[in-house]
Design a protein around this motif. Structure first.
Motif, PDB file in Angstrom:
ATOM      1  N   SER A   1       8.722  14.994   4.490  1.00  0.00           N
ATOM      2  CA  SER A   1       7.310  14.673   4.298  1.00  0.00           C
ATOM      3  C   SER A   1       6.762  15.240   2.995  1.00  0.00           C
ATOM      4  O   SER A   1       5.947  14.605   2.316  1.00  0.00           O
TER       5      SER A   1
ATOM      6  N   ARG B   1       5.196   4.919   2.276  1.00  0.00           N
ATOM      7  CA  ARG B   1       5.507   6.160   3.010  1.00  0.00           C
ATOM      8  C   ARG B   1       6.129   5.850   4.373  1.00  0.00           C
ATOM      9  O   ARG B   1       7.028   6.567   4.824  1.00  0.00           O
TER      10      ARG B   1
ATOM     11  N   GLN C   1      -3.514   4.211  -6.067  1.00  0.00           N
ATOM     12  CA  GLN C   1      -3.713   4.379  -4.627  1.00  0.00           C
ATOM     13  C   GLN C   1      -3.463   5.837  -4.257  1.00  0.00           C
ATOM     14  O   GLN C   1      -2.457   6.421  -4.679  1.00  0.00           O
ATOM     15  N   GLN C   2      -4.340   6.408  -3.450  1.00  0.00           N
ATOM     16  CA  GLN C   2      -4.186   7.784  -2.993  1.00  0.00           C
ATOM     17  C   GLN C   2      -3.941   7.793  -1.490  1.00  0.00           C
ATOM     18  O   GLN C   2      -4.583   7.054  -0.743  1.00  0.00           O
ATOM     19  N   TRP C   3      -3.006   8.620  -1.093  1.00  0.00           N
ATOM     20  CA  TRP C   3      -2.664   8.702   0.332  1.00  0.00           C
ATOM     21  C   TRP C   3      -3.831   9.251   1.130  1.00  0.00           C
ATOM     22  O   TRP C   3      -4.389  10.304   0.795  1.00  0.00           O
ATOM     23  N   GLN C   4      -4.184   8.514   2.198  1.00  0.00           N
ATOM     24  CA  GLN C   4      -5.221   8.964   3.120  1.00  0.00           C
ATOM     25  C   GLN C   4      -4.543   9.389   4.413  1.00  0.00           C
ATOM     26  O   GLN C   4      -4.091   8.571   5.204  1.00  0.00           O
ATOM     27  N   ARG C   5      -4.474  10.681   4.640  1.00  0.00           N
ATOM     28  CA  ARG C   5      -3.707  11.222   5.753  1.00  0.00           C
ATOM     29  C   ARG C   5      -4.187  10.687   7.098  1.00  0.00           C
ATOM     30  O   ARG C   5      -3.386  10.314   7.957  1.00  0.00           O
TER      31      ARG C   5
ATOM     32  N   GLU D   1      -2.979   7.162   7.837  1.00  0.00           N
ATOM     33  CA  GLU D   1      -1.539   7.064   8.103  1.00  0.00           C
ATOM     34  C   GLU D   1      -1.207   7.575   9.490  1.00  0.00           C
ATOM     35  O   GLU D   1      -0.428   6.991  10.223  1.00  0.00           O
TER      36      GLU D   1
ATOM     37  N   THR E   1       0.841  -1.195   0.000  1.00  0.00           N
ATOM     38  CA  THR E   1       0.000   0.000   0.000  1.00  0.00           C
ATOM     39  C   THR E   1       0.872   1.240   0.000  1.00  0.00           C
ATOM     40  O   THR E   1       2.065   1.188   0.344  1.00  0.00           O
ATOM     41  N   ILE E   2       0.265   2.347  -0.329  1.00  0.00           N
ATOM     42  CA  ILE E   2       1.010   3.605  -0.295  1.00  0.00           C
ATOM     43  C   ILE E   2       1.398   3.956   1.132  1.00  0.00           C
ATOM     44  O   ILE E   2       2.434   4.578   1.371  1.00  0.00           O
ATOM     45  N   GLN E   3       0.591   3.501   2.097  1.00  0.00           N
ATOM     46  CA  GLN E   3       0.959   3.727   3.500  1.00  0.00           C
ATOM     47  C   GLN E   3       2.234   2.968   3.858  1.00  0.00           C
ATOM     48  O   GLN E   3       3.099   3.483   4.587  1.00  0.00           O
TER      49      GLN E   3
ATOM     50  N   THR F   1       2.245  10.763  -2.901  1.00  0.00           N
ATOM     51  CA  THR F   1       0.853  10.775  -2.452  1.00  0.00           C
ATOM     52  C   THR F   1      -0.041   9.988  -3.408  1.00  0.00           C
ATOM     53  O   THR F   1      -1.230   9.815  -3.133  1.00  0.00           O
TER      54      THR F   1
END
Length: 582
Positions: free
Chosen positions: A527, A518, A571-575, A578, A513-515, A532
């Motif tokens: 950061s 990161r 995939q889009q980062w979900q702040r 995270e 995953t993108i999480q 993202t």
């Protein structure tokens, strides 16, 4: 004029080569005793000496002359610009064709056999090629090209097979003469190399005759080439590296060029490397690749060769250590890849920076232990280079080996230079002392996000340092809030995916995953540099025939704007998610 050549008959004939440094040097090689092999063509199983090569060149030249119309023949007599296309992969027939065109006083337009008919026809029509020389392996394509060109622009256009003009009776060295006429003008066209065409139709960079000798000699001198050297040539010969680094420099140095065309094959190359270590007569001294080739060879080593018994594995390691140098160009070698090969070969892969239009301007020397990691070396002597903003900025170049023009495109030629006459490379670099680092393309590799200007190459380097990432491409994607979002397209090394790195879904299946990405980059990147957007590909990233990843094409294809927001593969980062995990 008082020059004697205007008072006497022309010194020309079927056994007379033009007065150029290239042919004078090749004839000297042809006179050596014992004779040495100049070209070793693996695909056609031909090994030909310099004398055999020149004999075939003269026969093909006569065949071309007989096929030309009277208008083109008269243009050659006047030493006007005449272009002749070549459809052939790297090998003996390619070599004969290239030299035959130069022996005519014409300019060669090499075309990759793998090109679609329409693109090949574009090159031929753009150059107004008088005819096309075609290898024995590409005769079907020749027929299609003849029909396509005849329908649109030249009903008399024809192809000439190269094959029948090879393996002809060999002349004696004394039977081949060099013309006493005036030397051919070194500023006139010799080779046309078409650019990749990522920002529009491909442009034909016209290289001067100096490209095939003086420029080639500068490369040969830099790498200290001799008649004892053997280059394993696996790169395309319609591209600047395949022609200007791997072909002409080794030819003018009297070295042997071993061609293995038809695409890179990491299994075959490892076996050939091993053969060079086991059999002294098959030893190789130079190899030139692009990052994709080195990546595939690394994977084969790790997945297959490293599992062999120590005695057998040692033969492959010795194969990797036989070289005076392994070269890399076209694009930057990722740091993890560089570190693997440095460890295995016990010497670094030799890198450089250059482009079709001006040659290599930053180089690393052989056995150079002082060049810092990631640097492409120092400025080559005699070349005028500056950065637009002092120690960082766009690379601006004036080089004695620069192209003369973009073929039939004076506007593009003028626009490629600044007011002081420097060629605008479009590449950003930084300088520390005498050494240079490439930051990326100004138009593609500089991402402006949230007020920051960041290098896509810096992010790619850190992604590639993650053990499960095989390849990475980072681009900026338009965004209303931040200006651009940092998007990463990656391929995976599946065998490196473990529970310690990844989450699992309900079926206990590993998912990247993108999480995850990161989290693993949090101690490597600030950061604001973090991706993202993430998209994972099965298999390798798509590439050109020369191993380039075309961001201009792949960015919009895999991260369409608008549209990526609803693309399930992105995939889009979900702040919030995270932050909860951290």
């Amino acid at each position: 004029m008082e020059d004697r050549v205007f008072m006497v008959p022309k010194h020309a004939g079927s056994n007379i080569l033009p007065n150029t440094p290239l042919f004078s040097r090749l004839l000297r090689f042809a006179s050596r005793v014992p004779a040495r092999v100049a070209i070793d063509d693996v695909r056609s199983n031909q090994q030909r000496t310099h004398l055999e090569l020149l004999s075939d060149v003269l026969v093909l030249r006569e065949t071309i002359l007989n096929a030309l119309d009277s208008t083109t023949s008269e243009a050659l007599e006047r030493r006007d610009e005449v272009y002749i296309a070549i459809v052939a992969a790297g090998g003996y027939e390619y070599t004969v064709a290239m030299l035959a065109v130069l022996a005519l006083g014409a300019a060669a337009v090499p075309i990759a056999p793998a090109l679609p008919i329409e693109e090949a026809a574009y090159f031929i029509e753009k150059s107004q090629a008088a005819l096309v020389l075609v290898s024995s392996f590409d005769l079907e394509k020749c027929c299609k090209l003849e029909k396509r060109i005849a329908l649109s622009s030249n009903e008399h256009f024809q192809g000439v097979p190269i094959g029948p003009c090879t393996l002809t009776p060999t002349l004696q060295p004394t039977e081949i003469l060099i013309s006493s006429d005036r030397a051919l003008e070194e500023n006139e066209p010799a080779v046309v190399i078409f650019t990749s065409g990522t920002t529009g139709p491909p442009k034909g960079a016209v290289m001067r005759r100096a490209f095939v000798f003086d420029c080639a000699m500068s490369v040969a001198d830099h790498y200290r080439l001799t008649a004892e050297d053997v280059m394993l040539h696996v790169l395309p010969v319609h591209h600047a590296t395949g022609v200007g680094i791997n072909f002409f420099p080794f030819l003018v140095a009297g070295s042997r060029i071993e061609f293995r065309s038809g695409g890179s094959d990491e299994v075959w190359m490892w076996e050939r490397w091993k053969q060079g270590a086991v059999e002294a007569r098959r030893r190789l001294t130079f190899f030139s690749g692009v990052p994709t080739i080195y990546m595939r060879m690394q994977r084969h080593y790790q997945r297959t060769l490293s599992k062999l018994q120590p005695r057998e594995l040692a033969k492959y390691i010795a194969g990797a250590r036989q070289f005076k140098a392994c070269l890399c160009g076209t694009s930057a070698l990722p740091q993890p890849l560089s570190e693997f090969w440095t460890s295995l070969m016990q010497k670094a892969i030799v890198q450089r920076y250059g482009a079709t239009e001006f040659g290599a301007v930053f180089k690393v020397g052989l056995d150079d232990k002082k060049t810092p990691d990631g640097s492409v070396g120092q400025v080559v002597n005699g070349i005028d280079v500056k950065l637009s903003d002092g120690d960082q900025g766009e690379i601006l170049v004036k080089s004695p080996h620069m192209f003369s023009k973009y073929l039939r495109d004076p506007e593009a030629t003028a626009n490629a230079h600044d007011d002081e006459g420097y060629f605008k490379t479009g590449d950003i670099a930084r300088r520390e002392g005498r050494y240079y680092w490439i930051v990326g393309r100004a138009s593609l590799d500089i991402i402006k996000t949230g007020g920051y200007k960041i290098s896509a190459l810096d992010i790619e380097r850190e992604l590639l340092a993650l053990p499960y990432i095989g390849e990475a491409m980072v681009v900026g994607v338009a965004d209303e809030e931040f200006g651009q979002r940092v998007a990463a397209l990656v391929s995976l090394q599946e065998e490196e995916l473990t529970d310690s790195f990844l989450e699992t879904n309900g079926d206990n299946e590993h998912l990247l995953t993108i999480q995850d990405v990161r989290r693993h980059l949090q101690h490597r990147l600030a950061s604001y540099k973090m991706p993202t957007l993430l998209r994972i590909l099965d298999g390798e990233l798509p590439k050109t025939a020369t191993g380039k990843v075309q961001k201009k094409v792949l960015g919009p294809r895999f991260f369409p704007t608008p549209g990526y927001q609803t693309c399930p593969e992105v995939q889009q980062w979900q702040r919030t998610r995270e932050l909860a995990k951290l």
